[in-house]
Design an enzyme around this catalytic site. Structure first.
Site, short mmCIF file in Angstrom:
data_model
loop_
_atom_site.label_atom_id
_atom_site.label_comp_id
_atom_site.label_asym_id
_atom_site.label_seq_id
_atom_site.Cartn_x
_atom_site.Cartn_y
_atom_site.Cartn_z
N ASP A 55 68.67 -0.21 -21.75
CA ASP A 55 69.78 0.61 -22.22
C ASP A 55 70.99 -0.27 -22.51
OD1 ASP A 55 71.86 2.57 -22.55
OD2 ASP A 55 70.60 3.99 -21.46
N SER B 286 73.24 7.45 -25.95
CA SER B 286 71.88 7.25 -25.42
C SER B 286 71.01 8.50 -25.50
CB SER B 286 71.96 6.79 -23.96
OG SER B 286 72.56 5.52 -23.88
N THR C 86 68.65 9.12 -20.92
CA THR C 86 67.48 8.42 -21.44
C THR C 86 66.16 8.94 -20.85
OG1 THR C 86 68.77 6.45 -21.94
CG2 THR C 86 66.40 6.16 -21.71
N GLU D 236 62.91 2.41 -17.95
CA GLU D 236 64.27 2.14 -18.43
C GLU D 236 65.03 1.26 -17.46
OE1 GLU D 236 68.53 4.31 -19.51
OE2 GLU D 236 67.23 5.08 -17.91
N ASP E 132 73.50 -0.93 -19.42
CA ASP E 132 74.52 -0.16 -20.14
C ASP E 132 75.74 0.10 -19.27
OD1 ASP E 132 75.30 1.73 -22.42
OD2 ASP E 132 75.18 3.14 -20.74
N HIS F 216 70.71 1.08 -28.11
CA HIS F 216 71.91 0.71 -28.86
C HIS F 216 72.41 -0.61 -28.29
CE1 HIS F 216 74.17 1.81 -25.28
NE2 HIS F 216 73.48 2.95 -25.26
#
Length: 602
Positions: free
Chosen positions: A60, A110, A173, A331, A336, A378
């Site tokens: 992430d 996200s 996510t 994940e 992030d 991203h």
């Protein structure tokens, strides 16, 4: 005198040896390139086997600049310059780029991106498991807009399925694997507005438990979202559940599973490592009340959290017992969060935790029948700049030059975020940027400077990399829309709308109806769920309380930031050298002005 001469000679020889022993002659570079070409030729023999197993890794916020920085840090931690190092997925033979925008935002969030790469359609920011027809926050609008993830489709068609994250299991996510909501913040009952609940919308945690039978492995943080306020946390006496509807979703998870299955609930690393994977059909691991701890800090509070690699290893061991195969979603969610808080060290070490998890998955699977994909949803605004010497610490200061203001700056910087606020305050108080000469910029709490002051650093909008290896990995090439990823995975695995390609639909997983005997020993107690009643705080360490509260703050609060521009102040700093320069400039200024007036008015 002789001693000084000897010392100087020794230092010179040492410098000479270090300089030239580190040089890489043309032969070395040429050999690397030739080997790479030979590997490329071998790739012409494409692996077109059905992807019986799929392991999808999502970093992430893991943009290319983050990958590069983490790669260098990994090498430097191993005693090398760093730039030449490879992450485990750097070695994957197929690479693509994915465009990340949402249908309503140039720079994505996200939730919308998760819907794209898991469900195969792009949608609005902040919405999960629904297509673009949805209206944000409107329950009625999702009725005909729901879209399934490739994880849930695989489970419906007979494969075992698992979801692993270092964030809350109900966060945007991982939620896209199983949930359908018009607002990502609806993680528990109290966060769904009353009128939307009346319209039939349920919270994300409830949807997870409703589909409990589909997912043999569920691991991450966020147990407070599944616990009622009447129940205390099993690890922290001052924490309790967050559900206001009185439902104990952990207990409901147990009761919703098939009769005769052997099921496990764990809350810390020790319990996870004690799991008897051969006698476990369903595994629920909720390791923190909110997000799991950062990888570099996972042993600092409580009983400790498992690493991402440890969760992946256990997941594969549980899932691979199904002869039909499995799909595992993983994940690294806290990359992030660390970026949002401008904590560069933590972002990079969580990226390296993902690197270890990918290596573990590659080690445990067969390239012939397994597809492994690594990508990001991203990017972030971090960059690597200046012209530092090769091998200079990636989180260190530029070793070749100072900025025009005479102050040092770091190689790793953000475009915006908390570091920008620190710069703004420094200009207000001192008339210049913060002086970092005596600051350890590689420390885990250091925040690199930024240009724009924001409460939280933002996402970035450039394309992200997609790395793939194994069955049908060659489908990942070129620059694609992000939703292409889900379709390529479904095609490789012969599921969903691509099942007819190889007539691959199978019966329900054999593990679902399997009856096993509960094992004896340490793990037996972990199979029994005992809710903890609300407790009065006792022996509470205020540092731990603050620390866990910080874990809750992931940079996704969406609270508007009121910014009042300061009174304009001009700071003129006169040094002796600048005074001399100003005095010396007076004759030139006078001559220039006189000449100008002459040509204008004479």
């Amino acid at each position: 005198m002789a001693l000084k001469l000897f010392t100087c000679s020794s230092l010179f020889l040492l410098f000479f040896w270090m300089k030239f022993s580190a040089q890489q002659p043309a032969e070395e570079w040429n050999k690397q390139a030739r080997d790479a070409i030979l590997n490329s030729i071998e790739l012409q023999n494409l692996n077109t086997n059905i992807a019986k197993n799929v392991i999808f890794f999502l970093g992430d916020g893991m943009g290319i600049s983050t990958i590069t920085s983490a790669r260098i840090l990994k090498g430097q931690n191993e005693g090398h310059p760093g730039e030449e190092t490879q992450l485990s997925f750097d070695k994957f033979p197929h690479v693509a780029l994915a465009k990340t925008y949402n249908t309503d935002q140039q720079v994505a969030d996200s939730a919308g991106t998760a819907t794209a790469y898991m469900c195969g359609v792009k949608s609005k920011a902040g919405t999960i498991g629904v297509d673009d027809r949805v209206q944000k926050g409107n329950c009625q609008s999702i009725k005909h807009a729901k879209v399934k993830s490739f994880v849930e489709i695989a489970a419906d068609e007979g494969r075992s399925a698992g979801i692993v994250t270092s964030a809350r299991i109900t966060h945007a996510t991982p939620a896209a694997a199983y949930a359908h909501v018009p607002e990502r913040s609806w993680e528990r009952d109290a966060q769904v507005p009353g009128n939307e609940r009346a319209a039939g919308c349920t919270d994300i945690a409830s949807q997870l438990v409703q589909k409990a039978r589909k997912f043999q492995v569920v691991m991450g943080g966020g147990r407070q979202e599944l616990m009622p306020t009447a129940h205390g946390d099993p690890e922290y006496s001052y924490r309790r559940g967050s559900r206001e509807d009185g439902r104990d979703l952990i207990n409901e998870w147990f009761h919703s599973l098939p009769d005769g299955t052997d099921n496990m609930y764990v809350v810390n690393r020790e319990q996870l490592l004690d799991v008897d994977v051969n006698k476990t059909d369903y595994l629920l691991g909720l390791f923190e009340p909110s997000h799991m701890l950062y990888h570099a800090e996972r042993d600092t509070v409580g009983a400790g959290d498992p690493s991402l690699a440890e969760m992946v290893q256990t997941s594969i061991q549980v899932l691979r017992k199904n002869e039909n195969g499995f799909v595992l979603f993983v994940e690294a969610g806290r990359i992030d969060h660390a970026h949002h808080k401008a904590r560069a060290y933590l972002a990079l070490t969580d990226t390296l935790a993902l690197d270890e998890a990918v290596a573990k998955a590659k080690e445990m699977t067969n390239n012939e029948d397994t597809l492994i994909v690594v990508t990001a949803d991203h990017s972030h605004t971090n960059s690597i700049g200046g012209y530092p010497t090769r091998g200079n610490p990636i989180l260190g200061k530029n070793d070749k030059e100072r900025a025009k203001d005479g102050l040092q700056y770091t190689t790793f910087l953000y475009a915006n975020g908390p570091g920008g606020e620190e710069v703004r305050q420094s200009y207000l108080n001192h008339g210049r940027r913060p002086d970092i000469e005596h600051i350890d910029t590689g420390a885990k709490d250091y925040r690199p400077q930024a240009a724009v002051p924001l409460q939280d650093e933002s996402h970035a909008g450039e394309d992200v990399a997609v790395y793939a290896t194994g069955a049908f990995a060659h489908l990942f090439h070129g620059t694609q829309e992000q939703n292409y990823i889900a379709h390529a995975i479904k095609y490789a695995a012969c599921i969903g709308e691509y099942a007819d390609r190889c007539n691959a639909k199978t019966t329900a997983p054999t593990t679902v109806e399997k009856t096993t005997t509960i094992s004896t020993g340490v793990t037996e107690n972990h199979r029994k769920y005992k809710p903890v009643s609300t407790q009065s705080p006792r022996n509470v360490n205020s540092t731990v309380v603050d620390y866990l509260d910080e874990q809750d703050d992931d940079g996704h609060s969406y609270k508007p930031v009121t910014y009042l521009p300061p009174k304009v102040e001009i700071h003129c700093i006169m040094t002796p050298s600048s005074s001399v320069l100003l005095l010396a400039s007076f004759p030139i200024i006078i001559v220039t002005l006189t000449t100008s007036f002459y040509y204008l008015f004479v």
